[in-house]
Design an enzyme around this catalytic site. Structure first.
Site, mmCIF file in Angstrom:
data_model
loop_
_atom_site.group_PDB
_atom_site.id
_atom_site.type_symbol
_atom_site.label_atom_id
_atom_site.label_comp_id
_atom_site.label_asym_id
_atom_site.label_seq_id
_atom_site.Cartn_x
_atom_site.Cartn_y
_atom_site.Cartn_z
ATOM 1 N N ARG A 147 -4.854 0.935 -0.248
ATOM 2 C CA ARG A 147 -4.514 -0.466 -0.050
ATOM 3 C C ARG A 147 -4.531 -1.296 -1.320
ATOM 4 O O ARG A 147 -5.432 -1.183 -2.150
ATOM 5 C CB ARG A 147 -5.510 -1.074 0.951
ATOM 6 N N ASN A 151 2.776 -0.740 5.522
ATOM 7 C CA ASN A 151 3.022 -1.101 4.129
ATOM 8 C C ASN A 151 3.961 -2.293 4.119
ATOM 9 O O ASN A 151 4.998 -2.271 4.783
ATOM 10 C CB ASN A 151 3.655 0.092 3.401
ATOM 11 N N GLY A 152 3.619 -3.345 3.388
ATOM 12 C CA GLY A 152 4.500 -4.499 3.289
ATOM 13 C C GLY A 152 3.830 -5.787 3.708
ATOM 14 O O GLY A 152 2.595 -5.898 3.688
ATOM 15 N N GLU A 153 4.629 -6.758 4.088
ATOM 16 C CA GLU A 153 4.129 -8.068 4.490
ATOM 17 C C GLU A 153 4.913 -8.570 5.697
ATOM 18 O O GLU A 153 6.141 -8.486 5.722
ATOM 19 C CB GLU A 153 4.261 -9.089 3.349
ATOM 20 N N ASP A 161 -2.085 -9.356 8.228
ATOM 21 C CA ASP A 161 -0.770 -9.579 8.847
ATOM 22 C C ASP A 161 -0.275 -8.333 9.570
ATOM 23 O O ASP A 161 0.471 -8.426 10.544
ATOM 24 C CB ASP A 161 0.238 -10.013 7.782
ATOM 25 N N CYS A 201 0.824 -1.193 0.000
ATOM 26 C CA CYS A 201 0.000 0.000 0.000
ATOM 27 C C CYS A 201 0.862 1.249 0.000
ATOM 28 O O CYS A 201 2.076 1.206 -0.103
ATOM 29 C CB CYS A 201 -0.883 0.000 1.247
ATOM 30 N N GLY A 244 14.690 -11.124 -8.134
ATOM 31 C CA GLY A 244 16.002 -11.624 -7.729
ATOM 32 C C GLY A 244 16.884 -10.581 -7.076
ATOM 33 O O GLY A 244 18.086 -10.808 -6.901
#
Length: 509
Positions: free
Chosen positions: A49, A72-74, A95, A2, A333
């Site tokens: 979001r 923001n993020g995981e 989460d 987000c 990567g």
């Protein structure tokens, strides 16, 4: 994934300021937008979001008791934390809610228990806290306005709105209005020389296990996760391991995405890798005109006019646009070159393992406003979440413990001359040699902008934009990027002052 903004002790009673800031971040989160204040506290937060985990009830800002959060993020270990903290105290499946409940435990080191990529701001009635993940995968900026503070996911949220002292929160840092800034995470120093008795095969095997665990962890989502695939070593390893995860889970083939100019080496190599590992492969072929049409868009979202960064951002944007038509999140990567000595200039360190180890550590710490900024901005410009499993915290710790001598070594151990050939990312190649065709495992590295054909097409695009003939030199190219950036921002000096440089503070070879 987000974008968010937060105002602390800044008068915005009619909401015009936060709405103006948030409107500039809508590309980061098209699924939902909300603004909320915290009762009894001088805080207002706005959030846009992109739903990845907890899609049904994970809207933000999130409240728990007298606290409020935007993130923001995981958080990849959120299920474990939920079980430890007690599932009954959670109101959502998000989460991000674990951040609030960890804070409420009162533990001094609560933030160190978060495993993932994140940036967040947390408010209480008398306190504002902001923090960023270990390497700064997710962006977070802080500014002042009068006596108040403001936070945002991108610099453009502050542009021309009267903010001062704008700066990025450092990676692995936490700001607390009560206690100031502290560094909660530091990248471990890299090892240099290998002990004579070191079992290299065992180290390679452990590296492979660490990679497999990282990829599986970073694929956790309530939506399908695909993978960028340039045909180079790093993205090919990630795609091959991710394909195994999907197949073992009975979820069908991984979707992979490659871009380049017609006939470019990246497209050819990526096609071979996709056929070898069995993915559902998608390609996009771009032209010089495509680059010319999208260059202002790239520079605006990139928030940098650095020539190297712009060059690599162009194919990243096209890859993100291609992937977003099929998935909401992708693996990349990024980080392998910094962890395992993958850049051409690293060859200068082949006889200096201590200097190489120190340079790798430095470059890891500098990724946040260079390659990680490029990946975040270009993917979020297309409302796509990018994930970087090479930068998993446990994998970083293990990779930094591997002697630099095993990362960059002479191709033939019998060669002792200083001018002898060297192989970058040697141990990484050894650890993953069975995943890919032999010639691709040992394929010489090409920068993304080179392998994709961007460099040659970019020259044509620059001639289109300038009406010039012949080669556009590096100085004119850089000047053009700055001109474009200045046209797109009210305060271009603020944007340019935040840009990172590829070789800043580089360790001498």
């Amino acid at each position: 994934m987000c974008g968010f903004v937060c105002l602390w002790e800044i008068d915005d009673q009619d909401g015009t300021l936060i709405e103006a800031m948030l409107s500039r971040l809508g590309h980061r989160g098209p699924d939902a937008t909300e603004v909320a204040g915290l009762s009894g506290a001088p805080a207002v937060m706005g959030h846009c979001r992109l739903s990845i985990i907890g899609a049904e009830n994970g809207r933000q800002p999130i409240r728990a008791g007298a606290e409020m959060l935007v993130a923001n993020g995981e958080i990849y270990n959120h299920e474990d934390l939920r079980a430890i903290l007690g599932a009954e105290i959670f109101d959502t499946a998000s989460d991000s809610e674990t951040i609030l409940h960890l804070f409420r435990t009162g533990s001094q080191r609560w933030i160190s228990r978060l495993d993932g990529m994140f940036a967040f701001v947390l408010a209480t009635p008398d306190r504002i806290i902001a923090a960023r993940d270990p390497l700064g995968i997710k962006p977070l900026y802080m500014a002042r306005r009068g006596k108040g503070l403001a936070f945002a996911s991108e610099l453009k949220a502050f542009d021309g709105l009267g903010f001062e002292e704008i700066s990025a929160l450092p990676p692995g840092a936490l700001f607390d209005s009560r206690g100031g800034l502290r560094q909660w995470y530091r990248v471990p120093s890299g090892a240099a020389k290998a002990e004579p008795e070191l079992d290299v095969d065992a180290v390679a095997g452990e590296l492979r296990l660490s990679l497999e665990e990282a990829v599986a962890k970073w694929m956790v989502a309530d939506v399908e996760v695909g993978s960028f695939l340039s045909g180079g070593l790093d993205s090919s390893i990630i795609a091959a391991l991710a394909q195994k995860v999907r197949v073992n889970a009975g979820r069908g083939p991984l979707k992979t995405f490659a871009v380049g100019t017609a006939g470019s080496s990246d497209l050819i190599a990526a096609r071979r890798v996709a056929e070898h590992i069995g993915t559902e492969h998608h390609e996009f072929t771009f032209t010089a005109q495509d680059i010319a049409d999208n260059l202002p868009h790239v520079i605006y979202h990139l928030e940098s006019a650095d020539a190297d960064l712009v060059r690599s951002a162009i194919p990243t944007l096209f890859a993100a646009r291609l992937a977003r038509a099929h998935v909401k999140a992708v693996l990349t990567g990024e980080g392998a070159d910094e962890l395992f000595a993958g850049y051409t200039y690293h060859h200068d360190y082949v006889d200096q393992p201590r200097a190489l180890a120190d340079e790798l550590t430095r470059s890891l710490c500098a990724m946040h406003n260079i390659n990680l900024q490029r990946v975040d901005r270009m993917t979020m410009a297309e409302s796509l979440e990018a994930r970087t499993p090479f930068l998993d915290r446990e994998l970083i710790a293990f990779a930094q413990s591997i002697p630099a001598q095993l990362k960059l070594r002479r191709t033939d151990p019998a060669i002792t001359e200083a001018t002898g050939p060297t192989t970058e990312k040697w141990l990484l190649r050894k650890a993953c040699a069975d995943l890919l065709p032999v010639d691709l495992v040992w394929r010489k590295k090409a920068q993304f902008d080179e392998g994709s054909g961007t460099v040659e097409a970019l020259q044509q695009a620059l001639r289109i934009l300038t009406g010039g003939r012949g080669e556009i030199g590096r100085q004119r190219e850089s000047a053009l990027y700055r001109e474009i950036l200045r046209r797109r921002f009210k305060d271009p000096g603020m944007i340019l002052s935040q840009a990172g440089q590829w070789n800043a503070n580089r360790i001498a070879a």
